[in-house]
Structures are given as C-alpha cells and as structure tokens.
Design a protein around this motif. Sequence first.
Motif, mmCIF file in Angstrom:
data_model
loop_
_atom_site.group_PDB
_atom_site.id
_atom_site.type_symbol
_atom_site.label_atom_id
_atom_site.label_comp_id
_atom_site.label_asym_id
_atom_site.label_seq_id
_atom_site.Cartn_x
_atom_site.Cartn_y
_atom_site.Cartn_z
ATOM 1 N N THR A 1 -5.576 2.684 6.925
ATOM 2 C CA THR A 1 -6.502 2.484 5.803
ATOM 3 C C THR A 1 -6.296 1.135 5.160
ATOM 4 O O THR A 1 -7.250 0.469 4.766
ATOM 5 N N ARG B 1 15.872 20.779 11.518
ATOM 6 C CA ARG B 1 14.466 21.148 11.559
ATOM 7 C C ARG B 1 13.749 20.672 10.281
ATOM 8 O O ARG B 1 12.664 20.088 10.348
ATOM 9 N N HIS B 2 14.374 20.919 9.120
ATOM 10 C CA HIS B 2 13.756 20.467 7.869
ATOM 11 C C HIS B 2 13.560 18.966 7.883
ATOM 12 O O HIS B 2 12.517 18.452 7.496
ATOM 13 N N PHE C 1 1.649 10.342 7.826
ATOM 14 C CA PHE C 1 0.872 9.812 6.721
ATOM 15 C C PHE C 1 1.090 8.315 6.557
ATOM 16 O O PHE C 1 0.188 7.604 6.131
ATOM 17 N N GLY C 2 2.293 7.850 6.916
ATOM 18 C CA GLY C 2 2.536 6.411 6.896
ATOM 19 C C GLY C 2 1.545 5.685 7.801
ATOM 20 O O GLY C 2 0.956 4.669 7.416
ATOM 21 N N PHE D 1 5.932 14.359 8.828
ATOM 22 C CA PHE D 1 4.888 14.157 7.827
ATOM 23 C C PHE D 1 4.915 12.724 7.301
ATOM 24 O O PHE D 1 3.868 12.094 7.145
ATOM 25 N N CYS D 2 6.127 12.215 7.039
ATOM 26 C CA CYS D 2 6.251 10.835 6.543
ATOM 27 C C CYS D 2 5.617 9.861 7.530
ATOM 28 O O CYS D 2 4.810 9.009 7.162
ATOM 29 N N VAL E 1 -1.426 6.815 8.825
ATOM 30 C CA VAL E 1 -2.778 6.914 8.252
ATOM 31 C C VAL E 1 -2.973 5.851 7.173
ATOM 32 O O VAL E 1 -3.996 5.154 7.133
ATOM 33 N N LEU E 2 -1.949 5.701 6.317
ATOM 34 C CA LEU E 2 -2.069 4.740 5.221
ATOM 35 C C LEU E 2 -2.116 3.312 5.748
ATOM 36 O O LEU E 2 -2.883 2.488 5.252
ATOM 37 N N ALA E 3 -1.275 3.032 6.759
ATOM 38 C CA ALA E 3 -1.277 1.677 7.317
ATOM 39 C C ALA E 3 -2.658 1.349 7.874
ATOM 40 O O ALA E 3 -3.181 0.248 7.679
ATOM 41 N N LEU F 1 4.367 14.388 -0.906
ATOM 42 C CA LEU F 1 4.037 13.347 0.072
ATOM 43 C C LEU F 1 2.540 13.361 0.398
ATOM 44 O O LEU F 1 1.882 12.315 0.429
ATOM 45 N N VAL G 1 11.380 22.680 2.406
ATOM 46 C CA VAL G 1 10.957 21.289 2.194
ATOM 47 C C VAL G 1 9.522 21.226 1.678
ATOM 48 O O VAL G 1 8.920 20.163 1.688
ATOM 49 N N PHE H 1 0.811 -1.219 0.000
ATOM 50 C CA PHE H 1 0.000 0.000 0.000
ATOM 51 C C PHE H 1 0.845 1.270 0.000
ATOM 52 O O PHE H 1 0.348 2.346 -0.274
ATOM 53 N N VAL I 1 10.627 18.115 10.105
ATOM 54 C CA VAL I 1 9.327 18.399 9.473
ATOM 55 C C VAL I 1 8.976 17.285 8.494
ATOM 56 O O VAL I 1 7.898 16.682 8.553
ATOM 57 N N LEU I 2 9.950 16.977 7.619
ATOM 58 C CA LEU I 2 9.717 15.956 6.606
ATOM 59 C C LEU I 2 9.438 14.607 7.268
ATOM 60 O O LEU I 2 8.507 13.891 6.897
#
Lengths: 193, 224, 202
Positions: free
Chosen positions: C29, C10-11, C22-23, C18-19, C25-27, B75, B68, A71, C14-15
């Motif tokens: 779903t 910091r960057h 959303f990872g 988010f990873c 959330v996807l898992a 993403l 970023v 997925f 942030v990244l």
Amino acid sequence: MKETALMMIGAALVNNVILARFLGLCSFMGVTTRIDTAAGMGMATTFVITVSAMADWAVQHYVLDAYGLGFLRTVTFILVIASAVQFTEMIIRKVSPTLFQMLGIYLPLITTNCAVLGVALLLVEGNMSLIGATLFAFASAAGYSLVMVIFAGLRERLVLAQVPRLFAGPPIAFIVAGLLAMAFMGFSGISTV
Amino acid sequence: MPSNYKTIIKDGLWDNNGVFSMLLGMCPTMAMTTSATNGFGMGLATAAVMAASSFLVAVFRKRITQEVRIPVYILIVAAMVTLVDLAMNAWMHELYKVLGLFIPLIVSNCLPLARLEAFAARSEALPSLADGLFMGLGFTIALTVIGGVREIIGSGTLFADASLLLGPAFRSMELRFLPADMGVLMMVLPPGGFFVTGYLVVAKRLLDLKAGKEIQMTGAHSVG
Amino acid sequence: MKIGNLLHVRHGLVLGCFCLGFGLVLAFTDRLTSKDIAARALEDRQNSLSQVIPGSIHDNDPVEDKLVIKDAGNRDITVYRSRLQGKVTGVAFESFGTGYGGEIRLMLGVDDQGRLLGVRVLAHHETPGLGDKIESKKSDWILRFTGLSLGNPPVERWKVKKDGGQFDQFAGATITPRGVVRAIKSGLDFYAANKASLIAEN
C-alpha cells in the motif's frame, strides 16, 4: 532552561492531555470512581508514557527514519507500547512487590489508553531531542495524573449528591468534566509572555 | 449470539450504540466533533477500520490462538488503520489534514477492539463484517450528531467546509443558522464536547424511556 | 516442559506470520500511495508559498530552489527563493512565535529590499473565534503587514499597541497578535542577519 520549564507547564496544564487534547478519556471516565484507584492508574500510566516515549523516540529515529519505513509507524508504536507495558510489569514486580500490588491490575489496561500512543505521536510530530521528548512525555503524564485525581475527588462527592435519575452515572460525570475543562482553560496563556 | 442481521443493524445503530450506550471510543468523540463534517469524516474512517478488522478477525479466528489473540487483534487493527491513514493522506488530503493525529489513534480506540473480542472472535465472516460496519456507522451517526449540535450552537453553521473536506458533491449540505460571530464559543471549545455528549446521552435515555425500554444506567467499561 | 516449549513456538509462529503478512500488505500500500502522498505534500508547500510570493516576481519554482540556514535559536530554517531571469527577487521561510495556546507557525515572504511580500499563518492552536482572526480566511488582519520592513515602522514600533507599538490587537485577544508580531519581527531579523547568503548570487 526557561523554555524547557514553559514547555513542561504547557504540556501539563495548558494543553492538558485529557481536558484539552482529549486523550485517555476511557480511563478518565472508567477508573475515576475513587481517588486511590485514580492515583494508581495515574502513576502506572505516567511510568508507561515516559518509558514508551523514549522507546518510540528511539524506534522512530534509528529504525523508521533510517530505513524509510514511516508507513509502519502506527503498527510499531503500538507494539512498542504493548512491550513497554509488559516490561514495566516485569520490572515493578521484581523491584517492588508492594508497588506491583498497587498498580498491577491497571497495567494491562494501559496498552489501549490512547494517551500513551497520542503522546508518542505528538513527540514525533514535534521533532524533539531525546531529553526534550522525555521531559515532554513526563510533563504530559503528570498533567494526566493530576486531572485523574481531581476528577476522582469530584466524583467521590458526586456520589453523595442527589442527581436526577436520567442524569445519573455517565451524563453527570460528563457535565462535571466539562466544568473542570472550563476551569483548566484558565491556564491557557500562562506559558507565554 | 445474534447472527440475525436485523438485530445486528439495530444494535449497532441504536440499542448498543458505541458512543451513547457503551461510552466507548470517547477520545475522537470529543476531539473531532467541533463540526459535523469533522465528526462525519472521523466516523467513516473508524467504520472502515472496524468493518475490515472485524472481517479479518472472523476469517482468521480459527488460526488465532487464545493466548496471542490480543496482540494479533491490535496488529490487525493497526494495519487497517495504517491502510486508511495512507489512503486518506493520498486521496482525501484536506480531510486528512483536519483529522491528523486522530487517524492513527483509531488503534487505541476501545470500540474496534471491544467488538473484535465480543463479536468477531466467535462469529462467521459476513455477520462480523456487518457488525463492524454497523457499529462503525452507529459511531459515525453519534459523532455527526454531536458535531452538528456543537457546530450549530458554537459557530452557527452546519456541515461548513463539507465541499472542501469531503468533495464538491456535499456543497448543498452547507448551511448557516446564525450570523457569523453569534455562536456560543464555548461549544466548539473542549468543555462543549463534554456538555453536549452528556446531554445527548440523557436525550437517548429519554427516548428509550418513551419507547418503554429499560434504560441503561452505566456504561460498559471493560477496556481502558 | 517439551509441550510447553512447542506451544510457545506455535504462538510465536502465529504472531510472526501475522506480522509478516500485514507488513507486506502495508509495504505494498505504501508503494501504491507514496507518489500521491508526496504530490500532496508538494502541493501544500506550493500553495503556502504562492500566497506569500506573488507570481509576478518569479519565473522559477521556489519549491525547488531551497537552502537550509540555522537561525539565532539554532533551528534549521528552510528558505525558498524566487528568481526572475536567474536573479533572486525574494525569499520565503517559516518563522515561529508563541501565542495563547502554543506555537504559531508563520510563512513569511520577503523581497530583495527586505520588505514583506506577505505573511500567512500555517498552523496555530489559538482559541477559535478569538485568536484565530490571524488566519487570512477569518479576517484581513494578517494582510496589513504586507509592504512593511524593519525600518518601516521603526524597530521600536514593531509591537502591538498595548506594548507601545503600532499594531492593533483585536478584541478579546492580545497575546495572539503579540506572538504574531514578534514572530514576524524575528523573521525579519533572521532575514537581515543572513541577507548576504540568501541573495548572494545577485
């Protein structure tokens, strides 16, 4: 051997990425106003498609399949492609500054070129070996570059033509692209027999 | 920045229509418009992704640092696409089988990314949601119209298989204009996609001209 | 330099956040949908099998009774077996041919005597309106193979008419039917070569 050759011809001409599969149309319409820019974009994209196809193949087989994370395919592929673009940029800058000057401005655009993601997804669905996948990706990308250059050549002529005002710009380009797509339909069938 | 909803709606559906004015997101526009039903389904999937990702980007816009932002946008869009992909595979399976490859490819559709960068990155959550939604619906309308024209000329039907792909409620939309085998095959083949899109851009210019508006001569091509 | 490093961190954070977010959330779903998706895939398979194996010759669920055999081209072929009271009455498997626009995938049903129970096209890239008459939805052309076997017609007649065989091509397309006929023939060859292991338990 013969089968590989037929597969490559099929990927490059019969099922051309742009004209038959409709992938990478944004760049097809966007950067084909001149032959040299189209050729530059074609070369840069060919490189990225081939590199990211190999990387995506490895990710699919050793990470996604191995751990049942199917997925996450879309997310990881697009991130791999973005990294491949960065990586390509770094390598080209180190190895050949001249080439970098030629291709540099196109590289960031390639991440959102759906031909790259599209070819990677086609590979995964086609269940190919690593070598087969690399050859398929390269052939598809070569077909992409060929069509980019041909279309840029046509558009250079089109500038000189008197086009009705309403058709000027994108509409006439679409119609010319349609004629080119008709010409490429003549290739279907050659990878059989 | 137009935070006025009426402008947002009008922009999305007509004035700045993603396909006919901005010429963005051409790949699904060509590939998935062999019939009105396919175009409609593809458009709705894209609209869902656009609305959700615009909303999320606007909500998190203070957290996403400038450097970023592009990876984060990609993403977010990719995550929304995966949600749509999984949901359609599970609950709208027939349509999913038709759209196939082009669902994951919404990620590299330039239209969602362009709207995130141009609108959602600088706006409140609700206007961004509206912008994503109506840009997506404008896209849906464009795809349905292109699909409809290609289908009527190419196969002589309109909304064929709608009951199979979208649900039994859509059966009444299935129409047949020409007897079977009377269609102009070229229209459902790849070249037809280019021809029909080209002529429809001209048609929109003509309508804009009649309405006394300035016509846009070029498409905005900022992203690949 | 120090500030630069902090910015990088910091960057990255942030990244990374988010990873991770959303990872998850996807898992979630994926968990939610995986059962339905698996059920849909099974339904697809059952549908294509039920078209080439008539319900009257089996009391098992062929989808569950499968084995994998390599064909002449070293490709893994999954074979589904239908049984009546434990006895194998027929098998179904995929066969591949090349048409005008690329690969054509067929599902073949063959009974224990080597006769075709049915043939259906699973996927193809043939020209709409011309080559797609191989779909059972568009034309009954594909139905004519039912009941045939390697000896009927004789092996040398297993070709389209243009190649000196006995099968009609249809108007405007020769390569597509040729690909289909070849794929069916190679499927029957595969059956003949592996017959012993396919219906071994009889």
